[in-house]
Scaffold this motif. Structure first.
Motif, PDB file in Angstrom:
ATOM      1  N   GLU A  68      -9.230  11.419  12.897  1.00 42.48           N
ATOM      2  CA  GLU A  68      -7.865  11.883  13.168  1.00 42.48           C
ATOM      3  C   GLU A  68      -7.006  11.709  11.915  1.00 42.48           C
ATOM      4  O   GLU A  68      -6.209  12.591  11.565  1.00 42.48           O
ATOM      5  CB  GLU A  68      -7.283  11.083  14.357  1.00 42.48           C
ATOM      6  CG  GLU A  68      -5.971  11.623  14.890  1.00 42.48           C
ATOM      7  CD  GLU A  68      -4.771  11.042  14.169  1.00 42.48           C
ATOM      8  OE1 GLU A  68      -3.758  11.723  14.055  1.00 42.48           O
ATOM      9  OE2 GLU A  68      -4.854   9.880  13.696  1.00 42.48           O
ATOM     10  N   ARG A  69      -7.212  10.599  11.211  1.00 39.76           N
ATOM     11  CA  ARG A  69      -6.432  10.355   9.987  1.00 39.76           C
ATOM     12  C   ARG A  69      -6.813  11.346   8.884  1.00 39.76           C
ATOM     13  O   ARG A  69      -5.979  11.750   8.098  1.00 39.76           O
ATOM     14  CB  ARG A  69      -6.635   8.916   9.501  1.00 39.76           C
ATOM     15  CG  ARG A  69      -5.355   8.106   9.668  1.00 39.76           C
ATOM     16  CD  ARG A  69      -5.575   6.659   9.305  1.00 39.76           C
ATOM     17  NE  ARG A  69      -6.353   5.986  10.322  1.00 39.76           N
ATOM     18  CZ  ARG A  69      -7.247   5.048  10.097  1.00 39.76           C
ATOM     19  NH1 ARG A  69      -7.516   4.655   8.860  1.00 39.76           N
ATOM     20  NH2 ARG A  69      -7.906   4.506  11.101  1.00 39.76           N
ATOM     21  N   ASP A  94      -4.871  14.230   9.421  1.00 43.89           N
ATOM     22  CA  ASP A  94      -3.485  14.014   9.002  1.00 43.89           C
ATOM     23  C   ASP A  94      -3.311  14.248   7.504  1.00 43.89           C
ATOM     24  O   ASP A  94      -2.294  14.778   7.065  1.00 43.89           O
ATOM     25  CB  ASP A  94      -3.037  12.593   9.360  1.00 43.89           C
ATOM     26  CG  ASP A  94      -2.764  12.442  10.850  1.00 43.89           C
ATOM     27  OD1 ASP A  94      -2.544  13.471  11.519  1.00 43.89           O
ATOM     28  OD2 ASP A  94      -2.771  11.301  11.340  1.00 43.89           O
ATOM     29  N   TYR A  95      -4.300  13.842   6.715  1.00 41.99           N
ATOM     30  CA  TYR A  95      -4.230  14.103   5.262  1.00 41.99           C
ATOM     31  C   TYR A  95      -4.222  15.604   4.991  1.00 41.99           C
ATOM     32  O   TYR A  95      -3.491  16.086   4.136  1.00 41.99           O
ATOM     33  CB  TYR A  95      -5.412  13.450   4.530  1.00 41.99           C
ATOM     34  CG  TYR A  95      -5.307  11.945   4.386  1.00 41.99           C
ATOM     35  CD1 TYR A  95      -4.285  11.380   3.632  1.00 41.99           C
ATOM     36  CD2 TYR A  95      -6.215  11.097   4.998  1.00 41.99           C
ATOM     37  CE1 TYR A  95      -4.172  10.013   3.493  1.00 41.99           C
ATOM     38  CE2 TYR A  95      -6.114   9.716   4.867  1.00 41.99           C
ATOM     39  CZ  TYR A  95      -5.094   9.177   4.113  1.00 41.99           C
ATOM     40  OH  TYR A  95      -4.988   7.824   3.987  1.00 41.99           O
ATOM     41  N   ASN A 134      -0.909  16.913   5.768  1.00 39.42           N
ATOM     42  CA  ASN A 134       0.058  16.574   4.736  1.00 39.42           C
ATOM     43  C   ASN A 134      -0.065  17.505   3.522  1.00 39.42           C
ATOM     44  O   ASN A 134       0.937  17.898   2.926  1.00 39.42           O
ATOM     45  CB  ASN A 134      -0.110  15.116   4.319  1.00 39.42           C
ATOM     46  CG  ASN A 134       0.983  14.672   3.357  1.00 39.42           C
ATOM     47  OD1 ASN A 134       0.761  14.539   2.170  1.00 39.42           O
ATOM     48  ND2 ASN A 134       2.189  14.494   3.874  1.00 39.42           N
ATOM     49  N   PHE A 136       0.201  13.962  -5.046  1.00 40.10           N
ATOM     50  CA  PHE A 136      -0.035  13.493  -3.677  1.00 40.10           C
ATOM     51  C   PHE A 136      -1.190  14.245  -3.016  1.00 40.10           C
ATOM     52  O   PHE A 136      -1.949  13.665  -2.247  1.00 40.10           O
ATOM     53  CB  PHE A 136       1.247  13.622  -2.838  1.00 40.10           C
ATOM     54  CG  PHE A 136       2.265  12.564  -3.147  1.00 40.10           C
ATOM     55  CD1 PHE A 136       2.015  11.231  -2.848  1.00 40.10           C
ATOM     56  CD2 PHE A 136       3.469  12.878  -3.748  1.00 40.10           C
ATOM     57  CE1 PHE A 136       2.952  10.242  -3.123  1.00 40.10           C
ATOM     58  CE2 PHE A 136       4.411  11.893  -4.035  1.00 40.10           C
ATOM     59  CZ  PHE A 136       4.151  10.574  -3.722  1.00 40.10           C
ATOM     60  N   ARG A 158      -4.281  12.731  -4.338  1.00 37.85           N
ATOM     61  CA  ARG A 158      -4.410  11.413  -3.721  1.00 37.85           C
ATOM     62  C   ARG A 158      -4.913  11.545  -2.274  1.00 37.85           C
ATOM     63  O   ARG A 158      -5.753  10.770  -1.825  1.00 37.85           O
ATOM     64  CB  ARG A 158      -3.051  10.719  -3.761  1.00 37.85           C
ATOM     65  CG  ARG A 158      -2.995   9.375  -3.095  1.00 37.85           C
ATOM     66  CD  ARG A 158      -3.763   8.346  -3.864  1.00 37.85           C
ATOM     67  NE  ARG A 158      -3.558   7.017  -3.299  1.00 37.85           N
ATOM     68  CZ  ARG A 158      -4.266   5.967  -3.641  1.00 37.85           C
ATOM     69  NH1 ARG A 158      -5.214   6.059  -4.536  1.00 37.85           N
ATOM     70  NH2 ARG A 158      -4.024   4.798  -3.097  1.00 37.85           N
ATOM     71  N   ASN A 159      -4.383  12.530  -1.533  1.00 40.10           N
ATOM     72  CA  ASN A 159      -4.830  12.737  -0.151  1.00 40.10           C
ATOM     73  C   ASN A 159      -6.324  13.061  -0.103  1.00 40.10           C
ATOM     74  O   ASN A 159      -7.045  12.556   0.769  1.00 40.10           O
ATOM     75  CB  ASN A 159      -4.027  13.868   0.512  1.00 40.10           C
ATOM     76  CG  ASN A 159      -2.623  13.432   0.903  1.00 40.10           C
ATOM     77  OD1 ASN A 159      -2.324  12.241   0.990  1.00 40.10           O
ATOM     78  ND2 ASN A 159      -1.737  14.375   1.132  1.00 40.10           N
ATOM     79  N   VAL A 168     -15.692  -3.145  -2.317  1.00 41.36           N
ATOM     80  CA  VAL A 168     -14.359  -3.418  -2.818  1.00 41.36           C
ATOM     81  C   VAL A 168     -13.511  -2.161  -2.738  1.00 41.36           C
ATOM     82  O   VAL A 168     -12.374  -2.184  -2.315  1.00 41.36           O
ATOM     83  CB  VAL A 168     -14.420  -3.935  -4.274  1.00 41.36           C
ATOM     84  CG1 VAL A 168     -13.023  -3.985  -4.869  1.00 41.36           C
ATOM     85  CG2 VAL A 168     -15.059  -5.310  -4.289  1.00 41.36           C
ATOM     86  N   GLU A 213     -12.135  -1.160   0.713  1.00 37.47           N
ATOM     87  CA  GLU A 213     -11.097  -2.047   1.254  1.00 37.47           C
ATOM     88  C   GLU A 213      -9.723  -1.674   0.708  1.00 37.47           C
ATOM     89  O   GLU A 213      -8.725  -2.270   1.045  1.00 37.47           O
ATOM     90  CB  GLU A 213     -11.399  -3.504   0.879  1.00 37.47           C
ATOM     91  CG  GLU A 213     -12.481  -4.125   1.741  1.00 37.47           C
ATOM     92  CD  GLU A 213     -12.980  -5.426   1.152  1.00 37.47           C
ATOM     93  OE1 GLU A 213     -12.420  -5.878   0.141  1.00 37.47           O
ATOM     94  OE2 GLU A 213     -13.933  -5.982   1.706  1.00 37.47           O
ATOM     95  N   ASP A 214      -9.698  -0.690  -0.168  1.00 38.70           N
ATOM     96  CA  ASP A 214      -8.454  -0.280  -0.814  1.00 38.70           C
ATOM     97  C   ASP A 214      -7.457   0.273   0.204  1.00 38.70           C
ATOM     98  O   ASP A 214      -7.736   0.357   1.381  1.00 38.70           O
ATOM     99  CB  ASP A 214      -8.798   0.777  -1.864  1.00 38.70           C
ATOM    100  CG  ASP A 214      -7.720   0.873  -2.910  1.00 38.70           C
ATOM    101  OD1 ASP A 214      -6.646   0.300  -2.714  1.00 38.70           O
ATOM    102  OD2 ASP A 214      -7.986   1.510  -3.935  1.00 38.70           O
ATOM    103  N   ASP A 215      -6.294   0.641  -0.290  1.00 40.91           N
ATOM    104  CA  ASP A 215      -5.245   1.104   0.614  1.00 40.91           C
ATOM    105  C   ASP A 215      -5.667   2.348   1.389  1.00 40.91           C
ATOM    106  O   ASP A 215      -6.435   3.165   0.914  1.00 40.91           O
ATOM    107  CB  ASP A 215      -3.982   1.450  -0.179  1.00 40.91           C
ATOM    108  CG  ASP A 215      -4.203   2.699  -0.989  1.00 40.91           C
ATOM    109  OD1 ASP A 215      -5.095   2.686  -1.842  1.00 40.91           O
ATOM    110  OD2 ASP A 215      -3.522   3.690  -0.722  1.00 40.91           O
ATOM    111  N   GLU A 216      -5.097   2.468   2.587  1.00 39.31           N
ATOM    112  CA  GLU A 216      -5.420   3.626   3.440  1.00 39.31           C
ATOM    113  C   GLU A 216      -4.378   4.710   3.220  1.00 39.31           C
ATOM    114  O   GLU A 216      -3.279   4.586   3.600  1.00 39.31           O
ATOM    115  CB  GLU A 216      -5.392   3.210   4.915  1.00 39.31           C
ATOM    116  CG  GLU A 216      -6.265   2.039   5.221  1.00 39.31           C
ATOM    117  CD  GLU A 216      -7.598   2.454   5.781  1.00 39.31           C
ATOM    118  OE1 GLU A 216      -7.651   3.419   6.533  1.00 39.31           O
ATOM    119  OE2 GLU A 216      -8.610   1.828   5.438  1.00 39.31           O
TER     120      GLU A 216
END
Lengths: 231, 231
Positions: free
Chosen positions: B96-97, B100-101, B104, B190, B193-194, B225, B228-231
């Motif tokens: 689902e996320r 969303d990307y 966006n 962005f 990045r998405n 590693v 685990e980075d930002d979502e």
């Protein structure tokens, strides 16, 4: 008697689950504050501590997952109780992601270091304050099952979005006027975006808290459309 | 006989759960392709269709949630079966996320429109192809419980990260040389990045598939590693 015993064991389990989430929330809040402080002062050592501390949040999320699965397997909770456990699973995932955004902000400190000052950076701490307050209050709302406080958190997200839009324009103008700082400003664009996303995640949790407390969905369409946005 | 009946009912439930996730994956893939196509051709009408189509993904995620809760409540699955259901819950959230990307990206089409051409935009479709392929293959790996394919998806994420880093530098250079397109280039930052985040999410699912298929965690530290980075 056997049933009371089971009910008591379930209540203890769910309290432990909620305690773990409260602990995660506290760590996420500190991570936001420390990451932005490290950014403002370009303190790479502090930034590294924020990055390292994120492992604790990941571990707590795994602990919530395992405990939730154990509760479901051992207690076979029904209806509302089951929904409570699933909500805890989801909320811990969101809080872990909030920590990841803070970590990502901390990771950008070394990109900014020794590259000259940039004025829009002074606006970031105020934006971070709003995001951090939303995280703090939504976890208080979750702990107290407080639908009123959850609504207040949802309402605050618009302020954060406006802050983000204004900072975006501010940074783009700054880039045009100061081409030498474009790379630094580009990193700050992502920092601002991360803070805006933290607000969206807090809003998302607030909606779950609101639903759990009242049994109905928060119906403001503006908010609904916004929180369906990208994660 | 009663046990066989229960086992069969559980298998049917879990197949339905997996079918819903396959459907979500197909929609997410199409959303990425259509969003980037709309971006390349600055086709606002198509972009709006991508934004509107995202509601279907949200509805499917809600359906997975409800079915998963019903399976747990009715079948009280134990051990591996319970983990299967929880994994489905998590994977549907990630897919689902991913949608969303894509949404966006589609939302940024109107920001780019009629603001002059920008060369780095030509690199976006190739990056999107990698991201889309990762989403497609990780869902195939999930459907077939194929740990080998899951590992291949994990390996591909490095290529996507390199693509992102190169595009970031490319866009920053472009901004310095063409101040008039800074705003457009900022939106493309962005977008890139998405796409990079879509790859991270596909990697995340690949790790879950690998774990479910082999019983052990994918151990490459670099990968661990990174995800685990930002979502």
């Amino acid at each position: 008697m056997a049933e009371n015993h089971t009910v008591k064991a379930f209540d203890e389990d769910i309290s432990k689950l909620r305690g773990l989430i409260a602990e995660m929330g506290g760590l996420a809040e500190v991570a936001i504050a420390d990451a932005v402080d490290a950014l403002s002062r370009r303190d790479e050592a502090k930034a590294q501590l924020v990055v390292a501390a994120d492992a604790k949040l990941d571990a707590l999320e795994a602990e919530v997952d395992q405990l939730a699965i154990r509760i479901i397997a051992l207690r076979a909770p029904m209806a509302d109780d089951l929904r409570d456990v699933i909500a805890a699973l989801k909320i811990s995932g969101v809080v872990e992601r909030i920590g990841d955004y803070a970590k990502n902000i901390a990771k950008r400190v070394k990109e900014l270091n020794s590259k000259g000052s940039i004025e829009p950076l002074t606006l970031i701490p105020a934006m971070a304050d709003i995001a951090q307050g939303m995280v703090r209050d939504v976890l208080n709302a979750y702990a107290a099952r407080d639908s009123q406080l959850a609504m207040e958190v949802i309402a605050r997200d618009e302020k954060l979005d406006n802050f983000y839009n204004s900072l975006f324009r501010n940074l783009v103008s700054h880039m045009m006027e100061n081409p030498a700082t474009i790379s630094t400003a580009a990193h700050l664009l992502f920092v601002a975006r991360n803070l805006e996303r933290i607000g969206d995640h807090a809003t998302n949790v607030a909606e779950m808290v609101y639903y759990a407390a009242t049994g109905s969905y928060f119906t403001d369409r503006t908010v609904q459309v916004r929180i369906e946005d990208d994660e």
